[in-house]
Scaffold this motif. Structure first.
Motif, PDB file in Angstrom:
ATOM      1  N   ILE A   1      48.843  38.675  34.875  1.00 55.96           N
ATOM      2  CA  ILE A   1      48.313  39.899  35.486  1.00 55.96           C
ATOM      3  C   ILE A   1      49.453  40.890  35.710  1.00 55.96           C
ATOM      4  O   ILE A   1      50.487  40.545  36.285  1.00 55.96           O
ATOM      5  N   GLN A   2      49.221  42.108  35.238  1.00 53.63           N
ATOM      6  CA  GLN A   2      50.249  43.143  35.342  1.00 53.63           C
ATOM      7  C   GLN A   2      49.708  44.357  36.071  1.00 53.63           C
ATOM      8  O   GLN A   2      48.510  44.492  36.268  1.00 53.63           O
ATOM      9  N   LYS A   3      50.641  45.246  36.383  1.00 52.36           N
ATOM     10  CA  LYS A   3      50.275  46.514  37.006  1.00 52.36           C
ATOM     11  C   LYS A   3      49.132  47.181  36.232  1.00 52.36           C
ATOM     12  O   LYS A   3      49.195  47.271  35.009  1.00 52.36           O
ATOM     13  N   GLY A   4      48.114  47.610  36.937  1.00 51.64           N
ATOM     14  CA  GLY A   4      46.990  48.311  36.311  1.00 51.64           C
ATOM     15  C   GLY A   4      45.837  47.412  35.892  1.00 51.64           C
ATOM     16  O   GLY A   4      44.723  47.883  35.681  1.00 51.64           O
ATOM     17  N   ASP A   5      46.073  46.090  35.781  1.00 52.61           N
ATOM     18  CA  ASP A   5      44.966  45.167  35.445  1.00 52.61           C
ATOM     19  C   ASP A   5      43.990  45.094  36.616  1.00 52.61           C
ATOM     20  O   ASP A   5      44.374  45.217  37.773  1.00 52.61           O
TER      21      ASP A   5
ATOM     22  N   VAL B   1      41.412  43.025  39.014  1.00 50.85           N
ATOM     23  CA  VAL B   1      41.146  41.685  39.533  1.00 50.85           C
ATOM     24  C   VAL B   1      39.953  41.786  40.493  1.00 50.85           C
ATOM     25  O   VAL B   1      39.970  42.610  41.407  1.00 50.85           O
ATOM     26  N   ALA B   2      38.928  40.981  40.259  1.00 51.49           N
ATOM     27  CA  ALA B   2      37.778  40.986  41.174  1.00 51.49           C
ATOM     28  C   ALA B   2      37.977  39.910  42.241  1.00 51.49           C
ATOM     29  O   ALA B   2      38.533  38.837  41.964  1.00 51.49           O
TER      30      ALA B   2
ATOM     31  N   MET C   1      43.713  40.419  48.293  1.00 55.72           N
ATOM     32  CA  MET C   1      43.838  41.869  48.161  1.00 55.72           C
ATOM     33  C   MET C   1      45.309  42.278  48.176  1.00 55.72           C
ATOM     34  O   MET C   1      45.778  43.057  47.342  1.00 55.72           O
ATOM     35  N   LEU C   2      46.036  41.720  49.135  1.00 55.13           N
ATOM     36  CA  LEU C   2      47.448  42.083  49.277  1.00 55.13           C
ATOM     37  C   LEU C   2      48.262  41.642  48.062  1.00 55.13           C
ATOM     38  O   LEU C   2      49.162  42.366  47.605  1.00 55.13           O
ATOM     39  N   ALA C   3      47.941  40.462  47.524  1.00 53.16           N
ATOM     40  CA  ALA C   3      48.708  39.965  46.371  1.00 53.16           C
ATOM     41  C   ALA C   3      48.511  40.884  45.171  1.00 53.16           C
ATOM     42  O   ALA C   3      49.442  41.148  44.412  1.00 53.16           O
ATOM     43  N   CYS C   4      47.289  41.384  44.994  1.00 58.69           N
ATOM     44  CA  CYS C   4      47.051  42.347  43.917  1.00 58.69           C
ATOM     45  C   CYS C   4      47.906  43.590  44.149  1.00 58.69           C
ATOM     46  O   CYS C   4      48.595  44.073  43.245  1.00 58.69           O
ATOM     47  N   ALA C   5      47.852  44.101  45.363  1.00 63.72           N
ATOM     48  CA  ALA C   5      48.591  45.327  45.674  1.00 63.72           C
ATOM     49  C   ALA C   5      50.099  45.114  45.504  1.00 63.72           C
ATOM     50  O   ALA C   5      50.825  46.024  45.107  1.00 63.72           O
ATOM     51  N   ARG C   6      50.540  43.906  45.774  1.00 62.43           N
ATOM     52  CA  ARG C   6      51.972  43.610  45.649  1.00 62.43           C
ATOM     53  C   ARG C   6      52.465  43.835  44.220  1.00 62.43           C
ATOM     54  O   ARG C   6      53.567  44.305  43.995  1.00 62.43           O
ATOM     55  N   ILE C   7      51.625  43.464  43.254  1.00 65.42           N
ATOM     56  CA  ILE C   7      52.053  43.552  41.848  1.00 65.42           C
ATOM     57  C   ILE C   7      51.392  44.727  41.126  1.00 65.42           C
ATOM     58  O   ILE C   7      51.501  44.862  39.911  1.00 65.42           O
ATOM     59  N   GLY C   8      50.695  45.568  41.872  1.00 61.16           N
ATOM     60  CA  GLY C   8      50.114  46.775  41.267  1.00 61.16           C
ATOM     61  C   GLY C   8      48.834  46.538  40.492  1.00 61.16           C
ATOM     62  O   GLY C   8      48.362  47.423  39.781  1.00 61.16           O
ATOM     63  N   ALA C   9      48.244  45.336  40.648  1.00 61.58           N
ATOM     64  CA  ALA C   9      46.926  45.107  40.035  1.00 61.58           C
ATOM     65  C   ALA C   9      45.879  45.809  40.895  1.00 61.58           C
ATOM     66  O   ALA C   9      46.041  45.929  42.106  1.00 61.58           O
ATOM     67  N   ILE C  10      44.821  46.282  40.269  1.00 56.37           N
ATOM     68  CA  ILE C  10      43.785  47.027  40.982  1.00 56.37           C
ATOM     69  C   ILE C  10      42.705  46.043  41.407  1.00 56.37           C
ATOM     70  O   ILE C  10      42.076  45.416  40.554  1.00 56.37           O
TER      71      ILE C  10
ATOM     72  N   ASP D   1      49.118  56.098  41.963  1.00 59.94           N
ATOM     73  CA  ASP D   1      48.656  54.938  41.189  1.00 59.94           C
ATOM     74  C   ASP D   1      47.462  54.305  41.911  1.00 59.94           C
ATOM     75  O   ASP D   1      47.456  54.221  43.149  1.00 59.94           O
ATOM     76  N   PRO D   2      46.482  53.820  41.146  1.00 60.71           N
ATOM     77  CA  PRO D   2      45.304  53.214  41.778  1.00 60.71           C
ATOM     78  C   PRO D   2      45.650  51.996  42.629  1.00 60.71           C
ATOM     79  O   PRO D   2      46.513  51.197  42.255  1.00 60.71           O
ATOM     80  N   LEU D   3      44.965  51.888  43.776  1.00 58.98           N
ATOM     81  CA  LEU D   3      45.114  50.703  44.624  1.00 58.98           C
ATOM     82  C   LEU D   3      43.898  49.798  44.466  1.00 58.98           C
ATOM     83  O   LEU D   3      44.026  48.598  44.274  1.00 58.98           O
ATOM     84  N   PHE D   4      42.707  50.395  44.552  1.00 58.09           N
ATOM     85  CA  PHE D   4      41.515  49.559  44.384  1.00 58.09           C
ATOM     86  C   PHE D   4      40.323  50.375  43.921  1.00 58.09           C
ATOM     87  O   PHE D   4      40.316  51.607  43.997  1.00 58.09           O
ATOM     88  N   ILE D   5      39.336  49.620  43.427  1.00 59.28           N
ATOM     89  CA  ILE D   5      38.031  50.180  43.080  1.00 59.28           C
ATOM     90  C   ILE D   5      37.033  49.480  43.991  1.00 59.28           C
ATOM     91  O   ILE D   5      37.121  48.268  44.188  1.00 59.28           O
ATOM     92  N   LEU D   6      36.116  50.239  44.548  1.00 57.74           N
ATOM     93  CA  LEU D   6      35.063  49.615  45.346  1.00 57.74           C
ATOM     94  C   LEU D   6      33.745  50.240  44.919  1.00 57.74           C
ATOM     95  O   LEU D   6      33.606  51.469  44.940  1.00 57.74           O
TER      96      LEU D   6
END
Ligand code: WTA
Length: 649
Positions: free
Chosen positions: A130-134, A136-137, A150-159, A258-263
């Motif tokens: 998983i990389q920045k911009g990928d 993750v649900a 949620m935080l782990a995604c944000a740590r690596i820039g995954a949305i 840069d995107p943080l999340f989609i809801l």
């Protein structure tokens, strides 16, 4: 009309973050000098690169765009975690975990532990590709690992895109497909109100549906330890992939935009839309509103009863409180399990100082009588909050007098998934309260009322609520569909953001939200689009046509009322009724439970074939004398039939 006004308690005036005078002065500044105001607030956060450009926004078609802090670089998890460790707060409790069943012990997680768990999962995600911009649900119960995910995604820039644990397999599949999700984090099962929620099984079912091939990995938290089907190599146990990871993880350098999340949230038309929030503006807005609206103190124990599957959970269970180093209660269950005393017991057990909940919960607790509340002490409470739907004055007074012993102010906070954070709300040390009013705009927010033609209305009046300028927490786009973003929010009343809500402004310039004016129904504080329910209904082979409207519901605020036209030669029956209710629940999820099905041999339509929802709403509300002009209908007798077949209750 005489109105109750509840002044600011005297003792608050001396120890508040914001008095009335300060509110008036700072509000004026935030409007006249947004760069100065928000630049200063942004300066209280930790950035890799401090922003020098603050606001760059336009709601107009020709130069449309929304950017905040655009040359800033940061990682939100550094602000949620690392910053507090550096300041010697590593041992402060971030989350108090209260399990579904009170028979199990509660637990707690410090900021240090939360940091370490986040880093371990972030490292594991990177290892899984998983990389920045990928995307993750996250489809999880209300457990600490949900926040960690949620935080782990944000740590690596995954949305991340969190999917509420009550949604069905079909709803998961729709979201996975729209966001092209690469990895899903889920649990074997969730506990909720004494029941087991088969999360992993729902994911399995979702991934059998078309359009879900993008998913490469499913991480499964062992929560209830129920046996689940693990499909190798796709499915991996969360504990196995995180166990040996280092507790440090280099945070990804993110641009503020840069995107943080989609809801995903429901709108008037079509499928739920992916509301996209970006990093810098969202962080500043969520944290600042949390601090100011709840007049936060270092020793507060904050309890927001929302689920992390909704925006309220994102902003006020995860990002806002963590940025502010607040201690937050994370509750796995529901307020009425094992019985109606639970909410009050949790407050006493953890010495909760701020309770933030929804009118629907308040009404259902109110219905159970005052004795259940009075069995508890609630002496720790100093502030109450309400969110999600208009709070009726009766419920407001009960919340104030019985739950809060007439001691604690209520902040009635109006906002939306799209707004990222609270937009209109009292500030406890500044604002005199009126039951049922969200009172005054937050810093930087410019609400206005317009009529149907878009003409600005002045003075004490009622109309459509628009916001005329941008704020940092505003959504940036609908994922994958910028045109729909512009059309939905900025084309109805050009140059403004249209909220979809109606509102009234009174003679003191206080705001009263009257509810949705579009085809969104607010059931127990959850948004449901009529179009979604209708498309679920017409998928049934016996259904020719369906129209769904909201109607006032004592507990839920609004209920779902469906008019259903069956195919010729299909008989109306109670069995079919039950089947249709079930169909909608399995297509969308249990929050979409139809309250009424009204068999309609025909629907009232204009001569051009447009369904007249106004009339359907009136019939559903039982306002049969106020149907208005029906002469433009293609067939006015349709209305007479519906009126005569409406059940009497
Ligand atoms: C409604 C939830 C009246 C409103 C944060 C809005 C409210 C929709 C209030 C957004 C309130 C939310 N008073 N109505 N205090 N708070 N609403 O996106 O209709 O789930 O447009 O965000 O809830 O719901 P959403």
């Amino acid at each position: 009309m005489t109105q109750d006004v509840y002044p600011v308690p005297q003792e608050l005036c001396d120890c508040t973050l914001c008095t009335d005078e300060q509110y008036i002065e700072q509000y004026a500044r935030s409007i006249h000098d947004p760069d100065g105001y928000w630049g200063e607030i942004a300066g209280t956060f930790e950035w890799f690169k401090q922003p020098t450009k603050i606001k760059n926004t336009s709601f107009h078609k020709d130069d449309f765009g929304i950017k905040w802090f655009e040359d800033g670089e940061l990682n939100i998890t550094v602000n949620c975690l690392d910053r507090h460790l550096k300041q010697g707060r590593g041992n402060k409790i971030a989350y108090i975990f209260e399990p579904d069943s009170p028979r199990y012990p509660s637990g707690s997680v410090t900021f240090r532990e939360l940091h370490d768990r986040t880093c371990q999962l972030a490292n594991a995600l990177r290892q899984l590709g998983i990389q920045k911009g990928d995307r993750v649900a996250i489809y999880m119960p209300m457990i600490v690992d949900a926040a960690v995910s949620m935080l782990a995604c944000a740590r690596i820039g995954a949305i991340h895109t969190v999917i509420f644990g009550g949604f069905s397999a079909q709803s998961i599949a729709d979201r996975v497909q729209d966001a092209q999700v690469k990895l899903i984090i889920t649990a074997d099962e969730g506990h909720r109100g004494g029941k087991h929620v088969p999360l992993k099984a729902n994911v399995d079912q979702a991934l059998k549906l078309p359009g879900t091939n993008s998913v490469e990995t499913v991480l499964v938290v062992r929560n209830t330890h129920a046996a689940v089907n693990m499909q190798m190599p796709r499915d991996r146990w969360f504990d196995e992939v995180t166990r040996n990871q280092p507790v440090e993880c280099e945070p990804e350098r993110m641009n503020a935009e840069d995107p943080l999340f989609i809801l995903y949230t429901s709108g008037s038309t079509g499928k739920p839309k992916g509301v996209l929030h970006t990093t810098g503006g969202y962080m500043v807005y969520a944290a600042h509103t949390h601090r100011m609206v709840f007049d936060l103190r270092d020793d507060d124990v904050f309890w927001c009863t929302a689920d992390i599957g909704w925006i309220t959970g994102h902003s006020y269970i995860v990002y806002g409180p963590l940025c502010n180093a607040a201690t937050t209660v994370l509750f796995e269950g529901i307020p009425t399990y094992p019985d109606v005393r639970r909410t009050w017991q949790i407050i006493d057990r953890h010495r909760v100082t701020i309770l933030y909940t929804a009118p629907t919960a308040i009404r259902s607790l109110m219905r159970e009588g005052d004795e259940n509340v009075k069995l508890s002490e609630r002496t720790s409470i100093r502030l109450l909050g309400s969110v999600g739907e208009p709070i009726n004055p009766e419920a407001w007074r009960w919340y104030y007098e019985v739950a809060g012993d007439s001691r604690s102010p209520i902040v009635d906070t109006w906002w939306q998934t799209e707004t990222g954070g609270i937009m209109i709300s009292p500030l406890p040390g500044a604002t005199a309260l009126k039951p049922g009013s969200a009172t005054r705009p937050f810093f930087g927010i410019k609400p206005e009322l317009v009529d149907a033609e878009g003409k600005t209305l002045s003075g004490a009046t009622e109309g459509n609520l628009v916001i005329t300028d941008s704020w940092p927490g505003q959504m940036r786009t609908i994922y994958g569909d910028p045109q729909r973003f512009f059309d939905t929010y900025f084309s109805t009343y050009p140059g403004t953001y249209f909220t979809g809500d109606g509102a009234r402004r009174d003679e003191d310039d206080y705001w009263w939200i009257t509810g949705r004016v579009d085809d969104v129904i607010n059931v127990s504080g959850h948004r449901i689009g009529t179009a979604e329910v209708e498309s679920a209904l017409v998928a049934h082979p016996h259904v020719a046509e369906a129209a769904v409207v909201g109607f006032p519901h004592e507990l839920k605020g609004q209920g779902l009322y469906a008019y259903v036209t069956l195919n010729a030669e299909v008989a109306e029956s109670d069995d079919l009724r039950t089947e249709l209710v079930k169909l909608v629940r399995t297509t969308i999820g249990p929050i979409a439970t139809l309250d009424v099905i009204h068999w309609a041999p025909g629907l009232p339509k204009t001569r051009s074939g447009k369904i007249m929802r106004r009339i359907l709403r009136k019939i559903a509300e039982g306002e049969l004398g106020a149907l208005g002009d029906t002469s433009t209908l293609a067939d006015p007798s349709v209305v007479d039939h519906l009126v005569s077949t409406r059940s009497a209750d």
